[in-house]
Design a protein around this motif. Structure first.
Motif, PDB file in Angstrom:
ATOM      1  N   TRP A   8       0.830  -1.207   0.000  1.00 20.96           N
ATOM      2  CA  TRP A   8       0.000   0.000   0.000  1.00 20.96           C
ATOM      3  C   TRP A   8       0.861   1.253   0.000  1.00 20.96           C
ATOM      4  CZ3 TRP A   8      -1.478   4.415   2.490  1.00 20.96           C
ATOM      5  CH2 TRP A   8      -2.690   4.949   2.077  1.00 20.96           C
ATOM      6  N   ILE A   9       1.882   1.305   0.844  1.00 20.32           N
ATOM      7  CA  ILE A   9       2.742   2.486   0.909  1.00 20.32           C
ATOM      8  C   ILE A   9       3.485   2.669  -0.408  1.00 20.32           C
ATOM      9  CG2 ILE A   9       4.802   3.488   2.003  1.00 20.32           C
ATOM     10  CD1 ILE A   9       3.759   2.321   4.644  1.00 20.32           C
ATOM     11  N   SER A  10       3.999   1.593  -0.977  1.00 15.99           N
ATOM     12  CA  SER A  10       4.713   1.684  -2.253  1.00 15.99           C
ATOM     13  C   SER A  10       3.809   2.229  -3.341  1.00 15.99           C
ATOM     14  CB  SER A  10       5.225   0.306  -2.679  1.00 15.99           C
ATOM     15  OG  SER A  10       6.170  -0.163  -1.783  1.00 15.99           O
ATOM     16  N   ASP A  11       2.586   1.752  -3.365  1.00 15.16           N
ATOM     17  CA  ASP A  11       1.640   2.171  -4.398  1.00 15.16           C
ATOM     18  C   ASP A  11       1.267   3.644  -4.257  1.00 15.16           C
ATOM     19  OD1 ASP A  11      -0.045   1.614  -6.639  1.00 15.16           O
ATOM     20  OD2 ASP A  11      -1.750   1.627  -5.261  1.00 15.16           O
ATOM     21  N   VAL A  12       1.051   4.088  -3.045  1.00 13.29           N
ATOM     22  CA  VAL A  12       0.615   5.460  -2.810  1.00 13.29           C
ATOM     23  C   VAL A  12       1.758   6.458  -2.937  1.00 13.29           C
ATOM     24  CG1 VAL A  12      -0.248   7.029  -1.024  1.00 13.29           C
ATOM     25  CG2 VAL A  12      -1.357   4.848  -1.394  1.00 13.29           C
ATOM     26  N   CYS A  13       2.939   6.075  -2.504  1.00 14.24           N
ATOM     27  CA  CYS A  13       4.052   7.023  -2.397  1.00 14.24           C
ATOM     28  C   CYS A  13       4.853   7.202  -3.673  1.00 14.24           C
ATOM     29  CB  CYS A  13       4.993   6.608  -1.270  1.00 14.24           C
ATOM     30  SG  CYS A  13       4.240   6.800   0.345  1.00 14.24           S
ATOM     31  N   SER A  14       4.563   6.474  -4.717  1.00 12.51           N
ATOM     32  CA  SER A  14       5.379   6.583  -5.913  1.00 12.51           C
ATOM     33  C   SER A  14       4.542   6.284  -7.143  1.00 12.51           C
ATOM     34  CB  SER A  14       6.542   5.593  -5.831  1.00 12.51           C
ATOM     35  OG  SER A  14       7.314   5.654  -6.991  1.00 12.51           O
ATOM     36  N   LYS A  48      19.666  17.318 -12.170  1.00  8.77           N
ATOM     37  CA  LYS A  48      19.910  18.697 -12.604  1.00  8.77           C
ATOM     38  C   LYS A  48      20.238  19.622 -11.423  1.00  8.77           C
ATOM     39  CE  LYS A  48      17.533  18.409 -16.946  1.00  8.77           C
ATOM     40  NZ  LYS A  48      18.601  18.634 -17.890  1.00  8.77           N
ATOM     41  N   GLY A  49      20.540  19.008 -10.268  1.00 11.39           N
ATOM     42  CA  GLY A  49      20.943  19.802  -9.119  1.00 11.39           C
ATOM     43  C   GLY A  49      19.805  20.396  -8.318  1.00 11.39           C
ATOM     44  N   ARG A  50      18.589  19.911  -8.491  1.00  8.58           N
ATOM     45  CA  ARG A  50      17.412  20.469  -7.807  1.00  8.58           C
ATOM     46  C   ARG A  50      16.982  19.575  -6.630  1.00  8.58           C
ATOM     47  NH1 ARG A  50      14.568  24.083 -11.339  1.00  8.58           N
ATOM     48  NH2 ARG A  50      13.438  24.554  -9.431  1.00  8.58           N
ATOM     49  N   GLU A  51      17.973  19.052  -5.908  1.00 12.34           N
ATOM     50  CA  GLU A  51      17.679  18.146  -4.799  1.00 12.34           C
ATOM     51  C   GLU A  51      16.751  18.784  -3.765  1.00 12.34           C
ATOM     52  OE1 GLU A  51      20.797  18.932  -5.767  1.00 12.34           O
ATOM     53  OE2 GLU A  51      21.797  17.080  -6.343  1.00 12.34           O
ATOM     54  N   GLU A  56      11.561  19.142  -0.908  1.00 12.21           N
ATOM     55  CA  GLU A  56      10.390  19.947  -0.529  1.00 12.21           C
ATOM     56  C   GLU A  56       9.091  19.320  -1.032  1.00 12.21           C
ATOM     57  OE1 GLU A  56      11.053  23.982  -1.784  1.00 12.21           O
ATOM     58  OE2 GLU A  56      12.717  24.248  -0.386  1.00 12.21           O
ATOM     59  N   VAL A  57       9.094  18.823  -2.266  1.00 14.25           N
ATOM     60  CA  VAL A  57       7.893  18.182  -2.809  1.00 14.25           C
ATOM     61  C   VAL A  57       7.572  16.907  -2.036  1.00 14.25           C
ATOM     62  CG1 VAL A  57       6.948  16.982  -4.825  1.00 14.25           C
ATOM     63  CG2 VAL A  57       8.073  19.192  -5.100  1.00 14.25           C
ATOM     64  N   ARG A  58       8.595  16.127  -1.720  1.00 15.76           N
ATOM     65  CA  ARG A  58       8.379  14.909  -0.940  1.00 15.76           C
ATOM     66  C   ARG A  58       7.837  15.231   0.447  1.00 15.76           C
ATOM     67  NH1 ARG A  58       9.544   9.479  -2.033  1.00 15.76           N
ATOM     68  NH2 ARG A  58       9.622   9.449  -4.284  1.00 15.76           N
ATOM     69  N   ASP A  59       8.346  16.282   1.076  1.00 18.78           N
ATOM     70  CA  ASP A  59       7.839  16.689   2.396  1.00 18.78           C
ATOM     71  C   ASP A  59       6.383  17.148   2.309  1.00 18.78           C
ATOM     72  OD1 ASP A  59      10.234  16.076   3.616  1.00 18.78           O
ATOM     73  OD2 ASP A  59      10.953  18.152   3.667  1.00 18.78           O
ATOM     74  N   LEU A  60       6.061  17.912   1.283  1.00 21.64           N
ATOM     75  CA  LEU A  60       4.682  18.351   1.073  1.00 21.64           C
ATOM     76  C   LEU A  60       3.766  17.150   0.878  1.00 21.64           C
ATOM     77  CD1 LEU A  60       2.522  20.533   0.518  1.00 21.64           C
ATOM     78  CD2 LEU A  60       3.271  20.506  -1.865  1.00 21.64           C
ATOM     79  N   PHE A  61       4.182  16.219   0.042  1.00 16.36           N
ATOM     80  CA  PHE A  61       3.382  15.015  -0.209  1.00 16.36           C
ATOM     81  C   PHE A  61       3.165  14.237   1.086  1.00 16.36           C
ATOM     82  CE2 PHE A  61       3.102  10.494  -1.269  1.00 16.36           C
ATOM     83  CZ  PHE A  61       1.958  10.516  -2.053  1.00 16.36           C
ATOM     84  N   SER A  86       8.737   9.897   8.253  1.00 16.14           N
ATOM     85  CA  SER A  86       9.074   9.512   6.888  1.00 16.14           C
ATOM     86  C   SER A  86      10.279  10.318   6.436  1.00 16.14           C
ATOM     87  CB  SER A  86       7.883   9.787   5.973  1.00 16.14           C
ATOM     88  OG  SER A  86       8.208   9.512   4.638  1.00 16.14           O
ATOM     89  N   SER A  87      11.173   9.655   5.710  1.00 19.46           N
ATOM     90  CA  SER A  87      12.332  10.364   5.194  1.00 19.46           C
ATOM     91  C   SER A  87      12.798   9.695   3.909  1.00 19.46           C
ATOM     92  CB  SER A  87      13.457  10.365   6.229  1.00 19.46           C
ATOM     93  OG  SER A  87      14.496  11.230   5.808  1.00 19.46           O
ATOM     94  N   HIS A  88      13.576  10.459   3.147  1.00 19.26           N
ATOM     95  CA  HIS A  88      14.084   9.975   1.875  1.00 19.26           C
ATOM     96  C   HIS A  88      15.498  10.465   1.684  1.00 19.26           C
ATOM     97  CE1 HIS A  88      14.502   9.315  -2.425  1.00 19.26           C
ATOM     98  NE2 HIS A  88      13.537   8.438  -2.285  1.00 19.26           N
ATOM     99  N   HIS A  89      16.333   9.616   1.148  1.00 24.32           N
ATOM    100  CA  HIS A  89      17.710   9.967   0.819  1.00 24.32           C
ATOM    101  C   HIS A  89      17.845   9.859  -0.690  1.00 24.32           C
ATOM    102  CE1 HIS A  89      22.098   9.628   0.645  1.00 24.32           C
ATOM    103  NE2 HIS A  89      22.071  10.289   1.795  1.00 24.32           N
TER     104      HIS A  89
END
Length: 105
Positions: A8-14, A48-51, A56-61, A86-89
């Motif tokens: 469920w998390i995989s499906d919703v988060c990506s 493209k260097g916009r990490e 920010e988009v991941r945090d908003l989501f 939740s966190s992402h590297h």
């Protein structure tokens, strides 16, 4: 329970499925780990260097989806979720979602 949570998390988060997702629990914590979880658009931005924009988009989501994620885990486990982290590297591309429940599974 853990396979349902992973799916469920995989499906919703990506929009693109992660290369792998696994969920495990210990005591009152459920942890889902995902590899290669960035969408194609996020990968392009990161290259493209916009990490910072990707983060920010991941945090908003995460903030927008938190109630749905909590509700799904509560429904699947029968336990109340006390906290969600939740966190992402970006490099390497790994993500984690952690749910702290009100009681042990």
């Amino acid at each position: 329970h853990t396979r349902l949570v992973s799916d469920w998390i995989s499906d919703v988060c990506s929009s693109d499925l992660p290369a792998s997702a696994s969920t495990f629990y210990h005591g009152n914590a459920i942890v889902t780990l995902m590899r290669d979880a960035l969408t194609k658009a996020e990968k392009i931005l990161a290259q493209k260097g916009r990490e910072r924009d990707v983060t920010e988009v991941r945090d908003l989501f995460r903030r927008e989806m938190e109630a749905d994620l909590r509700a799904a885990v509560e429904r699947l486990t029968g336990q109340k979720v006390l906290a969600f982290l939740s966190s992402h590297h970006l490099d390497p591309d790994v993500a984690a979602a952690i749910f702290i429940l009100d009681d042990e599974l």
